[in-house]
Scaffold this active site. Structure first.
Site, PDB file in Angstrom:
ATOM      1  N   ASP A 139       5.948  32.864  40.157  1.00 20.45           N
ATOM      2  CA  ASP A 139       5.497  32.307  38.897  1.00 20.45           C
ATOM      3  C   ASP A 139       5.321  30.798  39.038  1.00 20.45           C
ATOM      4  O   ASP A 139       6.234  30.107  39.511  1.00 20.45           O
ATOM      5  CB  ASP A 139       6.504  32.599  37.784  1.00 20.45           C
ATOM      6  N   HIS A 146       2.372  22.852  28.330  1.00 18.88           N
ATOM      7  CA  HIS A 146       3.681  23.507  28.263  1.00 18.88           C
ATOM      8  C   HIS A 146       4.732  22.659  28.978  1.00 18.88           C
ATOM      9  O   HIS A 146       5.836  22.441  28.445  1.00 18.88           O
ATOM     10  CB  HIS A 146       3.597  24.889  28.899  1.00 18.88           C
ATOM     11  N   ARG A 155      13.514  15.160  27.796  1.00 20.69           N
ATOM     12  CA  ARG A 155      13.223  13.806  28.282  1.00 20.69           C
ATOM     13  C   ARG A 155      12.090  13.223  27.439  1.00 20.69           C
ATOM     14  O   ARG A 155      10.943  13.102  27.906  1.00 20.69           O
ATOM     15  CB  ARG A 155      12.810  13.842  29.758  1.00 20.69           C
ATOM     16  N   GLU A 211       6.206  34.273  27.089  1.00 19.79           N
ATOM     17  CA  GLU A 211       5.382  33.243  27.716  1.00 19.79           C
ATOM     18  C   GLU A 211       3.967  33.783  27.878  1.00 19.79           C
ATOM     19  O   GLU A 211       3.761  34.867  28.433  1.00 19.79           O
ATOM     20  CB  GLU A 211       5.961  32.821  29.068  1.00 19.79           C
ATOM     21  N   GLU A 213       0.730  33.913  29.638  1.00 17.91           N
ATOM     22  CA  GLU A 213       0.271  33.575  30.986  1.00 17.91           C
ATOM     23  C   GLU A 213      -0.858  34.486  31.438  1.00 17.91           C
ATOM     24  O   GLU A 213      -1.071  35.569  30.886  1.00 17.91           O
ATOM     25  CB  GLU A 213       1.420  33.717  32.002  1.00 17.91           C
ATOM     26  N   ASP A 245       6.037  36.522  31.027  1.00 14.26           N
ATOM     27  CA  ASP A 245       7.269  36.338  31.788  1.00 14.26           C
ATOM     28  C   ASP A 245       8.387  36.014  30.800  1.00 14.26           C
ATOM     29  O   ASP A 245       8.658  34.858  30.506  1.00 14.26           O
ATOM     30  CB  ASP A 245       7.096  35.224  32.820  1.00 14.26           C
ATOM     31  N   ARG A 249      16.184  31.584  27.048  1.00 16.58           N
ATOM     32  CA  ARG A 249      16.246  30.122  27.129  1.00 16.58           C
ATOM     33  C   ARG A 249      17.664  29.590  27.203  1.00 16.58           C
ATOM     34  O   ARG A 249      17.924  28.570  27.870  1.00 16.58           O
ATOM     35  CB  ARG A 249      15.509  29.510  25.933  1.00 16.58           C
ATOM     36  N   GLN A 252      18.911  30.209  30.656  1.00 18.38           N
ATOM     37  CA  GLN A 252      18.210  29.296  31.554  1.00 18.38           C
ATOM     38  C   GLN A 252      18.799  27.890  31.500  1.00 18.38           C
ATOM     39  O   GLN A 252      18.960  27.228  32.534  1.00 18.38           O
ATOM     40  CB  GLN A 252      16.721  29.262  31.186  1.00 18.38           C
ATOM     41  N   LYS A 265      15.112  34.850  33.891  1.00 19.26           N
ATOM     42  CA  LYS A 265      13.736  35.326  34.052  1.00 19.26           C
ATOM     43  C   LYS A 265      13.659  36.712  34.686  1.00 19.26           C
ATOM     44  O   LYS A 265      12.718  37.469  34.411  1.00 19.26           O
ATOM     45  CB  LYS A 265      12.961  34.352  34.948  1.00 19.26           C
ATOM     46  N   THR A 269       9.295  41.219  33.312  1.00 17.51           N
ATOM     47  CA  THR A 269       7.964  40.620  33.238  1.00 17.51           C
ATOM     48  C   THR A 269       6.991  41.743  32.886  1.00 17.51           C
ATOM     49  O   THR A 269       7.043  42.815  33.485  1.00 17.51           O
ATOM     50  CB  THR A 269       7.561  39.989  34.577  1.00 17.51           C
ATOM     51  N   THR A 371       3.232  29.307  31.609  1.00 19.40           N
ATOM     52  CA  THR A 371       2.794  29.318  30.212  1.00 19.40           C
ATOM     53  C   THR A 371       1.599  28.395  30.011  1.00 19.40           C
ATOM     54  O   THR A 371       1.644  27.215  30.379  1.00 19.40           O
ATOM     55  CB  THR A 371       3.942  28.890  29.298  1.00 19.40           C
ATOM     56  N   GLU A 385       8.400  26.221  22.295  1.00 19.36           N
ATOM     57  CA  GLU A 385       7.548  25.120  21.845  1.00 19.36           C
ATOM     58  C   GLU A 385       7.199  25.235  20.365  1.00 19.36           C
ATOM     59  O   GLU A 385       7.233  24.252  19.624  1.00 19.36           O
ATOM     60  CB  GLU A 385       6.261  25.102  22.662  1.00 19.36           C
TER      61      GLU A 385
END
Length: 441
Positions: A139, A146, A155, A211, A213, A245, A249, A252, A265, A269, A371, A385
């Site tokens: 992936d 994204h 950040r 996600e 994709e 996928d 969160r 993760q 993950k 999928t 994504t 998001e």
């Protein structure tokens, strides 16, 4: 196939129509598409088919009919098995020959219509299976919006890491848990740790996400130690699909440092079942959109063809239905609309970089784009998001709200390629319902 990509030919003529009634202009699968798949339910073992409208054409029967010759016959014979790996391994030449032969057999006025019709079965009468045996799954992270949106949650002043515009980022996923559209996904357990907790706990994820994709099926592989050049990369692509996928969160967030995604993950999928060929997508090639001022890719990731035609123009959507919506008979609600235009790195660049260290790809391997969010509100390709990290719930038409997915939610991805002077084609659906977490009996 040109030196670097598929060429336009008579199979792309936008005015051509099939004698298959359901393959009209409103279908995802008109005469100009002709994707491959694998089904069960026709006499005998599972085997390869071609989707045309709401019917599937039995390639095993067609291969035995005497209606095909030479390379087209070889391609049909390769697709007559329970997976498409052998067809993928043949590469573009036989696949293009079979596409041309199928077009001639299915176009209005075809002389062999009566014979070909005996190999058609309604889609509703078959079970659609995973199209290939997947050896490896990788992936990528080529959706820059994204990457920027997620990076900004952690950040805000510098959302993109310094390497993003230099190297196609990816990670090796888990091939064993890839499932075809329609297979439920079970809410996974994982280690969760809240900020003020002294230790993590093992519990079902509270932040299950989708996600949006594209998937890329690999055709002919490369020899271990032998990188694939950028202008040869397209010859190693067998086709495309939709790919979800699924992501936990909260799992993760706790586990990904320092090595990246793992159990957050690998639990599931979902891919759409129809392999949309590079030839079908030839009219929708576009330049790779690299903003002014961004660094020029290193030479192995740059070529005139990739700059002018390496991108794809495909509209993408994500829709949701909750259990309550289905009980009420409410239609799916679109929560995201984006485009493959927003890929910062092209498929050719992904594949070339993947093999640049000598890593060998094999027929049936699967790549995900990552994504594919867009730059505008409503084009975000994940709930992470859309809900701004869970801080801003989205409201559905029936008044329900979501920050992340709940048990019983069904996520559906769709895609269509539409450009002036070309027939519109689609990918079908990539759909799965969230099942409650597993509990011991």
């Amino acid at each position: 196939m040109t030196e670097a990509g598929p060429a336009l030919d008579f199979t792309h003529e936008p005015g051509a129509r099939s004698w298959v009634a359901s393959a009209g202009a409103n279908s995802d699968f008109p005469l100009q598409n002709l994707p491959f798949g694998v089904v069960a339910g026709i006499a005998g073992e599972p085997h390869g088919v071609v989707r045309i409208g709401d019917e599937v054409l039995d390639l095993r029967g067609l291969a035995e009919s005497g209606l095909l010759t030479d390379a087209a016959q070889a391609a049909a014979e390769a697709a007559a098995h329970g997976t498409l790996n052998a067809l993928f391994a043949l590469g573009a030449g036989p696949r293009v020959a079979l596409r041309g032969a199928l077009h001639s057999l299915l176009v209005e006025g075809a002389e062999s219509r009566r014979s070909v019709a005996t190999f058609l079965t309604p889609l509703s009468d078959v079970d659609v299976l995973l199209p290939a045996r997947i050896g490896d799954y990788t992936d990528f992270y080529v959706g820059i919006h994204h990457a920027r949106n997620v990076g900004a949650l952690f950040r805000p002043q510098d959302p993109l890491l310094p390497n993003y515009k230099w190297v196609p980022i990816g990670y090796h996923g888990r091939a064993s848990s890839v499932r075809v559209s329609g297979t439920p996904v079970t809410r996974p357990h994982g280690q969760l740790k809240s900020g003020d907790a002294p230790a993590p706990v093992l519990a079902p994820t509270r932040r299950l996400d989708f996600e949006l994709e594209l998937g890329v099926w690999i055709g002919p592989g490369n020899r271990l130690g032998a990188p694939v050049t950028l202008d040869d990369a397209e010859s190693h692509v067998a086709g495309y699909c939709l790919l979800n996928d699924w992501s936990a969160r909260d799992v993760q967030a706790w586990e990904y440092q320092p090595l990246g995604p793992f159990l957050a993950k690998s639990f599931g999928t979902t891919v759409s079942p129809w392999v949309i060929t590079p030839e079908a997508l030839a009219p929708y090639r576009i330049p790779v959109d690299r903003p002014a001022g961004d660094p020029t890719p290193l030479p192995y990731l740059d070529s005139p063809w990739n700059r002018s035609s390496g991108g794809l123009d495909i509209d993408l959507q994500a829709l949701i239905t909750t259990a309550q919506m289905r009980r009420n008979g409410d239609p799916p609600h679109m929560i995201s609309r984006s485009s493959s235009r927003h890929m910062y790195w092209s498929v050719a660049q992904m594949l070339t970089h993947h093999t640049s260290n000598g890593c060998d790809l094999q027929p049936g391997d699967l790549l995900g784009t990552g994504t594919l969010s867009g730059p505008d509100a409503g084009s975000e390709g994940s709930l992470m998001e859309l809900s701004h990290g869970g801080d801003e719930p989205i409201t559905l038409p029936n008044g329900e709200t979501r920050t992340f997915l709940e048990d019983g939610d069904e996520v559906m991805l769709t895609a269509r390629a539409c450009r002036g002077g070309a027939a519109t084609i689609g990918f079908g659906e990539c759909v799965a319902v969230v099942q409650p977490a597993f509990t011991d009996p």
